[in-house]
Each structure stands twice: as structure tokens, then as C-alpha cells.
Design a protein around this motif. Sequence first.
Motif, PDB file in Angstrom:
ATOM      1  N   TYR A  11       0.900  -1.168   0.000  1.00  0.00           N
ATOM      2  CA  TYR A  11       0.000   0.000   0.000  1.00  0.00           C
ATOM      3  C   TYR A  11       0.924   1.199   0.000  1.00  0.00           C
ATOM      4  CZ  TYR A  11      -4.271  -2.546   1.244  1.00  0.00           C
ATOM      5  OH  TYR A  11      -5.358  -3.364   1.239  1.00  0.00           O
ATOM      6  N   PHE A  14       4.093   1.005   2.061  1.00  0.00           N
ATOM      7  CA  PHE A  14       3.939   0.018   3.120  1.00  0.00           C
ATOM      8  C   PHE A  14       3.791  -1.391   2.543  1.00  0.00           C
ATOM      9  CE2 PHE A  14       1.010  -2.244   6.101  1.00  0.00           C
ATOM     10  CZ  PHE A  14       1.933  -2.405   7.121  1.00  0.00           C
ATOM     11  N   VAL A  16       2.576  -4.835   2.700  1.00  0.00           N
ATOM     12  CA  VAL A  16       1.597  -5.603   3.476  1.00  0.00           C
ATOM     13  C   VAL A  16       1.907  -7.088   3.427  1.00  0.00           C
ATOM     14  CG1 VAL A  16      -0.839  -5.651   4.026  1.00  0.00           C
ATOM     15  CG2 VAL A  16      -0.017  -4.131   2.243  1.00  0.00           C
ATOM     16  N   PRO A  35      -0.822 -12.248  14.513  1.00  0.00           N
ATOM     17  CA  PRO A  35      -1.255 -11.034  15.195  1.00  0.00           C
ATOM     18  C   PRO A  35      -2.075 -10.128  14.281  1.00  0.00           C
ATOM     19  CG  PRO A  35       1.156 -11.240  15.186  1.00  0.00           C
ATOM     20  CD  PRO A  35       0.626 -12.398  14.443  1.00  0.00           C
ATOM     21  N   SER A  36      -2.835  -9.243  14.886  1.00  0.00           N
ATOM     22  CA  SER A  36      -3.627  -8.278  14.145  1.00  0.00           C
ATOM     23  C   SER A  36      -2.703  -7.388  13.318  1.00  0.00           C
ATOM     24  CB  SER A  36      -4.427  -7.466  15.152  1.00  0.00           C
ATOM     25  OG  SER A  36      -4.997  -6.379  14.513  1.00  0.00           O
ATOM     26  N   GLY A  37      -3.072  -7.140  12.073  1.00  0.00           N
ATOM     27  CA  GLY A  37      -2.253  -6.301  11.207  1.00  0.00           C
ATOM     28  C   GLY A  37      -1.150  -7.047  10.491  1.00  0.00           C
ATOM     29  N   SER A  38      -1.135  -8.391  10.631  1.00  0.00           N
ATOM     30  CA  SER A  38      -0.048  -9.136  10.001  1.00  0.00           C
ATOM     31  C   SER A  38      -0.324  -9.424   8.526  1.00  0.00           C
ATOM     32  CB  SER A  38       0.193 -10.441  10.764  1.00  0.00           C
ATOM     33  OG  SER A  38      -0.987 -11.193  10.834  1.00  0.00           O
ATOM     34  N   GLY A  39      -1.520  -9.086   8.034  1.00  0.00           N
ATOM     35  CA  GLY A  39      -1.801  -9.245   6.607  1.00  0.00           C
ATOM     36  C   GLY A  39      -2.675 -10.435   6.266  1.00  0.00           C
ATOM     37  N   LYS A  40      -3.324 -11.032   7.272  1.00  0.00           N
ATOM     38  CA  LYS A  40      -4.151 -12.217   7.014  1.00  0.00           C
ATOM     39  C   LYS A  40      -5.344 -11.889   6.101  1.00  0.00           C
ATOM     40  CE  LYS A  40      -5.100 -12.610  11.380  1.00  0.00           C
ATOM     41  NZ  LYS A  40      -4.464 -11.396  11.933  1.00  0.00           N
ATOM     42  N   SER A  41      -6.065 -10.819   6.448  1.00  0.00           N
ATOM     43  CA  SER A  41      -7.221 -10.443   5.625  1.00  0.00           C
ATOM     44  C   SER A  41      -6.786 -10.114   4.210  1.00  0.00           C
ATOM     45  CB  SER A  41      -7.927  -9.224   6.216  1.00  0.00           C
ATOM     46  OG  SER A  41      -8.437  -9.511   7.474  1.00  0.00           O
ATOM     47  N   THR A  42      -5.701  -9.375   4.108  1.00  0.00           N
ATOM     48  CA  THR A  42      -5.209  -8.983   2.787  1.00  0.00           C
ATOM     49  C   THR A  42      -4.890 -10.224   1.957  1.00  0.00           C
ATOM     50  OG1 THR A  42      -4.249  -7.040   3.838  1.00  0.00           O
ATOM     51  CG2 THR A  42      -3.548  -7.528   1.600  1.00  0.00           C
TER      52      THR A  42
HETATM   53  N1  ADP Z   1      -6.503   0.094   2.329  1.00  0.00           N
HETATM   54  C1  ADP Z   1      -5.371   0.083   3.060  1.00  0.00           C
HETATM   55  N2  ADP Z   1      -4.466   1.091   2.950  1.00  0.00           N
HETATM   56  C2  ADP Z   1      -3.344   1.094   3.681  1.00  0.00           C
HETATM   57  N3  ADP Z   1      -3.004   0.147   4.560  1.00  0.00           N
HETATM   58  C3  ADP Z   1      -3.843  -0.874   4.729  1.00  0.00           C
HETATM   59  C4  ADP Z   1      -5.075  -0.973   4.002  1.00  0.00           C
HETATM   60  N4  ADP Z   1      -5.718  -2.096   4.389  1.00  0.00           N
HETATM   61  C5  ADP Z   1      -4.927  -2.675   5.301  1.00  0.00           C
HETATM   62  N5  ADP Z   1      -3.812  -1.958   5.511  1.00  0.00           N
HETATM   63  C6  ADP Z   1      -2.708  -2.302   6.428  1.00  0.00           C
HETATM   64  O1  ADP Z   1      -2.215  -3.556   6.046  1.00  0.00           O
HETATM   65  C7  ADP Z   1      -1.857  -4.306   7.175  1.00  0.00           C
HETATM   66  C8  ADP Z   1      -2.487  -5.675   7.134  1.00  0.00           C
HETATM   67  O2  ADP Z   1      -3.874  -5.553   7.257  1.00  0.00           O
HETATM   68  P1  ADP Z   1      -4.813  -6.824   7.343  1.00  0.00           P
HETATM   69  O3  ADP Z   1      -4.569  -7.699   6.172  1.00  0.00           O
HETATM   70  O4  ADP Z   1      -6.198  -6.336   7.538  1.00  0.00           O
HETATM   71  O5  ADP Z   1      -4.288  -7.523   8.664  1.00  0.00           O
HETATM   72  P2  ADP Z   1      -4.991  -8.648   9.549  1.00  0.00           P
HETATM   73  O6  ADP Z   1      -6.179  -9.148   8.837  1.00  0.00           O
HETATM   74  O7  ADP Z   1      -3.927  -9.685   9.734  1.00  0.00           O
HETATM   75  O8  ADP Z   1      -5.311  -7.988  10.848  1.00  0.00           O
HETATM   76  C9  ADP Z   1      -2.285  -3.507   8.406  1.00  0.00           C
HETATM   77  O9  ADP Z   1      -1.139  -2.926   8.966  1.00  0.00           O
HETATM   78  C10 ADP Z   1      -3.185  -2.460   7.845  1.00  0.00           C
HETATM   79  O10 ADP Z   1      -3.054  -1.265   8.577  1.00  0.00           O
END
Ligand code: ADP
Lengths: 242, 229
Positions: A11, A14, A16, A35-42
Motif C-alpha cells: 500500500y 507500506f 503488506v 497477530p492483528s495487522g499481520s496481513g491475514k485479511s489482505t
Molecule cells: N486500504 C489500506 N491502505 C493502507 N493500509 C492498509 C489498508 N488495508 C490494510 N492496511 C494495512 O495492512 C496491514 C495488514 O492488514 P490486514 O490484512 O487487515 O491484517 P490482519 O487481517 O492480519 O489484521 C495492516 O497494517 C493495515 O493497517
Amino acid sequence: MIIIDNVSKRYGDFQVLTDCTTKVGKGEVVVVCGPSGSGKSTLIKCVNGLEPFHRGEIKVNGVSVGDPKTVLAKLRAHVGMVFQNFELFPHMTIMENLTVAQLKVLGREKAEAEERGKQLLDRVGLGAQALKYPGQLSGGQQQRVAIARALAMDPVCMLFDEPTSALDPEMINEVLDVMTELAQEGMTMMCVTHEMGFARRVAHRVVFMDHGCIVEDDAKEAFFAHPSSERARQFLAKILHH
Amino acid sequence: MHEIYEFDWSSIPGALPYLMHGMVISLEITASAVIFGIVWGTLLAMMRLSSISPLSWFAAGYVNLFRSIPLVMVLLWFFLIIPHLLETIFGFPRGTDLRFGSAIAGFALFEAAYYAEIIRAGIQSVPKGQISAANALGMTYGQGMWLVVLPQAFRNMVPLLLTQAIILFQDTSLVYVSALADFFGAAYKVGDRDGRLVEMLLFAGAVYFIICFAFSQLVRYYQKKLKVA
Ligand SMILES: Nc1ncnc2c1ncn2[C@@H]1O[C@H](COP(=O)(O)OP(=O)(O)O)[C@@H](O)[C@H]1O
Ligand SMILES: [Mg+2]
């Protein structure tokens, strides 16, 4: 079924995801945690192309997700996804939620779609709620409807993104039970979840992510018995002892 | 010493059918402009939110342009220029009465700029996860918009759209610049004819007030119901 090969995503500046590689075989259940923010959802959203990625390749059922020639809508029609916040359509009844994509995307007849919807509602134990609106159901019930809605498309695999983390504790099990049953029937599943009991019961493999990297990708037994990285050990200790 | 003005309302009863006809014209212009304005406004809102920059720029330019010029000027252009264009380009016979159509076109294009902003906010008020869910089910962008986003957006926007319609209804009185006999124009003509302009304008004002006030109470009632649901 799902092959993730060296996938990276940014991003802006950054990073991800960094060189993520893993796969989910047919009939396999893979739990993704970290952990939260590790990129699982992405990562899981890259699998059905809801998030684009910059490098690497993802194949679902032999179809390349990143290929510009791939019609993503067509691919997604057969990849079920369940979200943390359910995302049922609030202006439609439960039955309409289950049939709308069958009618408009798969082109099924109304009678057939409703028949299939009814079957799946019964299966998740909500046959009596067909005519209600999502707002009238509890969180656990809504999530079960969301699973039924995804199943109504006869998906080849299912993606779950923290399906129980928005739920009150007493509703978590009703959703996990549905997922467990699904896993036992041989559905191919990729589940982001912190429910380690569920992982122990049904997962074949566990993937552990940290800072956008896949740190561990082990058979379930090995992961729980002796995680090879310090970070996974700490993570497990925190989760299991809270 | 000046005389005390004596009100004389006697010209109203006889003029009622004519005034009624004017009211029908006012309502017709309002309804058509609302419908066309919402359709065109929705398209503008979608362009404005689109990731294709030329579309987004066009919509932004359109909205800013129409929100920066007085409505009465837009109407005058339409009354003066459009009939002329139609005559020269399509060979409409001279003197065809196009004022009604011109009025609707002018209002619709002008109102669309305002509707576009309301609708844009409405679309943005629908959580992003809803679009993801629609897409995850295999819906295309258009299907997701039409089946999932817009119905929710409009449900939230109905009060604002109706309030805008009330403003538009009042603004239709501006068609007097074309001497089109809408309700206001009709009242003015009758008052002028009978030398009872003050009475007729008071009467017309009262009618506008009653209609708009009743309608806005209705909107408020609907808004309350929406909040409860
Ligand atoms: N649209 C976006 N723009 C910028 N950063 C993003 C965006 N979506 C997610 N992030 C960042 O990407 C990282 C991974 O997010 P995410 O995949 O949601 O993590 P998880 O699901 O593991 O908690 C986080 O640090 C989040 O802040
Ligand atoms: Mg997440």
C-alpha cells in the motif's frame, strides 16, 4: 485447489505482504493465524481478487487470479467468502440474500434458487427465518446465513475471514459447528481465525503470519506440538492463556 | 392622509379553475424534473466516484458549474437558446411552444447537480464491505451497484431527496420569466387583470406555504420512522 506463489503487495510504501507462498489442496482445511495487522485479511482477499497484488501468482482451481484476462466475477462466483461482519444485504429478506446471486450471477430459475436456499437454511438450522430481515437475527444467526449464502453458489472452496471475531462468546460455537460440519464433509477451506480449538479439531495445516510474511506453514500436529519460530510460540502462549 | 387599503378577495373563486390548471403545470414540472434530476444525478454521482479520472472530472466540473450559477439564468438560457436551436437544427416550425419542455430540461439539469451531491453522500454511506460481499458472490460492478448499494443508499437519502423536491417545487415559480402560466404565473396574471395583485400574491403564498409545510412534516414523519427501523 488454491496455490499462492510468492505473492507480494504494497500500500504505497507500506509492504503488506512479502513473498507469501502456501497452498490449500482439494478437501484440505488450512487455518491462517497471526497477530492483528499481520496481513491475514489482505492475503485471503487476494485469493478471490478482492485485493490486487503486485507480484507473484495465485491460482484457484487452475485459474490465475492475477491474469488480466481472467474474468474475476466468474471466478468469484465459485469461491465462497465469509466476512467478519457478515455483510448480509440488510434491505433483502434472508431468502433474498440466499437467492439474489443464484438468480443474477448463475442464472438459475427462481424455484430452483429458492429450493437450494431452503435446503441450506435448514442445514444451518435457520429454516424458519427465511422471511425475516438480517437486522432481526442475532449475530450468530446472521453469520450462519452468510455461510449458507456462500454455499448456495456451490463453491469449489470457501474462504473465511475471522468469521467469529465479531460475535458474542455464546454465539461462537453455533458458527464453528457449521464450519466443522462443512470441513468434515470435505469442503476445501482457508480460514483466518484465532479459534485454536477449531484448528485442532478440523485443520490439516496451520499457517502463521507475522509482518506480512508466512512464518510457519506446518501440519496441525507439528504446529501445536512444537512451533519452530519464537514468534509463533509467543503468539500461541498469549492466545491459549487469556 | 392615506387611505387604508381594503382587501377584496372576490376575484379568487372565479379564477380557481385557471389557478388549478397552473398548479397542475407546477406539479408536472416538479415531478418531471425530480425524476430526470435523480436519474441524471445518480449517473453523475457514479461518475464522480468512478476511478476513471475523465469521468470523475467531468462530473465534478458539471456539479460545480451548476451550483455556481443562479437558477433563473439557467432557465433563461433554456427559454431563449434551446427553442432557437431546435428550430434551426431540427426545423421545428417557428413559434412552437417549447417553454414547458425547456422548463423541465432546465430544472432537471440544474437539480441534477444538487441531487448528485446528495446521492454521492448516500452511496458513500453504504459500508464498503457490502460491495466486497456483492463482488465475492460474483456480481459485476453494475450488479453490485444496482442490487446492493443503490437500494440502501436511496433508503437513507429519501428524506433529503424529498426536501430537495420541496425546494424545487418553490423554485418552479421562476418560470414566470418565460410567462408560462404555472401556479404563480397564473395568480400573477389574474391579480394583474383584476387590479388585485396584493390579494392574489398573498393567496398564492399561502397555498405554497400549506403545500410545502405539509409535505415537509410528512418527510419528518418518514425520517423518524426510518430511524426506528
Ligand atoms: N486500504 C489500506 N491502505 C493502507 N493500509 C492498509 C489498508 N488495508 C490494510 N492496511 C494495512 O495492512 C496491514 C495488514 O492488514 P490486514 O490484512 O487487515 O491484517 P490482519 O487481517 O492480519 O489484521 C495492516 O497494517 C493495515 O493497517
Ligand atoms: Mg483481518
